[in-house]
Enzyme design. Sequence first.
Site, short mmCIF file in Angstrom:
data_model
loop_
_atom_site.label_atom_id
_atom_site.label_comp_id
_atom_site.label_asym_id
_atom_site.label_seq_id
_atom_site.Cartn_x
_atom_site.Cartn_y
_atom_site.Cartn_z
N LYS A 286 -40.37 -4.44 74.92
CA LYS A 286 -40.76 -5.63 75.45
C LYS A 286 -42.52 -4.71 76.01
CE LYS A 286 -37.41 -8.98 77.26
NZ LYS A 286 -37.82 -9.83 76.27
N ARG A 360 -27.03 -12.88 73.65
CA ARG A 360 -25.63 -13.03 73.00
C ARG A 360 -24.53 -12.08 72.58
NH1 ARG A 360 -30.22 -13.98 68.30
NH2 ARG A 360 -31.71 -13.91 69.82
#
Length: 503
Positions: A286, A360
Amino acid sequence: MDFSIKGCDWSKGEAKGFLTGKSDCIVLGIFEAQTLSGAALDIDTATKGLISRVVKAGDMDGKRGKTLFLPEVSGIGASRVLLVGLGKQDAFNQKAYNDAVTAAWRALLATKVVQVTFTLAQLPVDERGSDWGVRAAILALRNETYRFTQMKSKPEPVSHTLKRVVFSVEPADEKAAKVAVKQAVALANGMDLTRDLGNLPGNVCTPTYLANTAKQLAKDWGMKAEVLGLKQIQALKMGSFLSVARASVEPPQFIVLHYQGAAAKAAPIVLVGKGITFDTGGISLKPGEGMDEMKYDMCGAGSVLGTIRAVAEMGLKLNVVGIIPTCENMPGGNATKPGDVVTSMKGLTIEVLNTDAEGRLILCDALTYAERFKPAAVIDIATLTGACIIALGHHNSGLFSKDDALAGELLDASREANDPAWRLPLDDEYQDQLKSNFADLANIGGRPAGSVTAACFLSRFTENYPWAHLDIAGTAWKSGAAKGATGRPVPLLAQFLIDRAGQ
């Protein structure tokens, strides 16, 4: 803080006890156009028209959120009166009520009042009873008094002196209002836990810290907690979960918390919370700006613990299982790389195209694990996608489900709890975006409908029970000057469980 309930029909002259009872302050609502609420009319009469004169003079115009203290009021037991603007009477809804009670608490907390008589809960809000008003008012007060000071070397002392609130309610709502007090306090305690966990830094709130918190909850409330370590997770073949955890020095934990409020054979509601205690993005790193907020990537896990704590305090008559896969997502020499293929507990292979789509990957194995409980329903909660923030902003959580009945229950609960959610599509056509040339599916589906394809990914692991997914990326915390965890969606989840328990 002590909360009590007292029934009163102001329109029938039943207000004598409120007029003569000792209190530091009585809170009254004033609508725009110089319209007094029912309680304000009685107080106006007792004070020989004082309220009317103040309103007529323009000192209180009734605009939403405006407040005015009237000190040393004669004719009543309270030493002062707080007037609160309610806005336009024909537009008085849940938001207007919450704005009014929040303004009232802020004004009161800035004074030295100890005991308050609160009449706003009797105001008609979207055909809801005053029990709803009591619960909303208590939650608003607890929100205003919440402070996170655990990491301060010298925490600021509590500045307010408020200790007791007496709510006036409609006589028919008195019993329900007493239940609402209990529920509101339990709910606020659960939200405080969720907020505390979210606000703790990543070097404190580690996977092990979350596991220890679950164990302590189990000890405090007579529940059962299981914590599976690395070897047990490996034995379960949770390859997807482990692919995220592998580069961190913090060992992964798989937490299972059991609350039994009904017969052991009764099918439980299973809550699954994403527990990434810090998310760097892994190899798909990120940007540095704002990365500090990735300590909040475990707010799904925090909401599961907070909800179950609230459920235990309320003593709801149903069974709940909380499942929390928790780890860090870090870069490193042995980190999962974009293009790697991993095998989930279900046996499906997953091409990891982006290691920053890790939530996920840990949730899919937890959702497979949930099957063993033969659940009545499974709800997963996750700060899953930035795309959900783009779609819904910071007001609504994203709700996904192919089960219309379950989705309807959750939406009803969100409205009742004033914890809004919005249902987004989960059509099979979106599944095509998850196709992979090298595995059974990919972990991302490209830029279009990112929150939808994330939910579609999870749906591949939920075929054997009713399931819903809550994407709380936009609602779990606030940025800027008011930075901090919100405690959402604990109110929504708790209300759903209250409704399921019939309580």
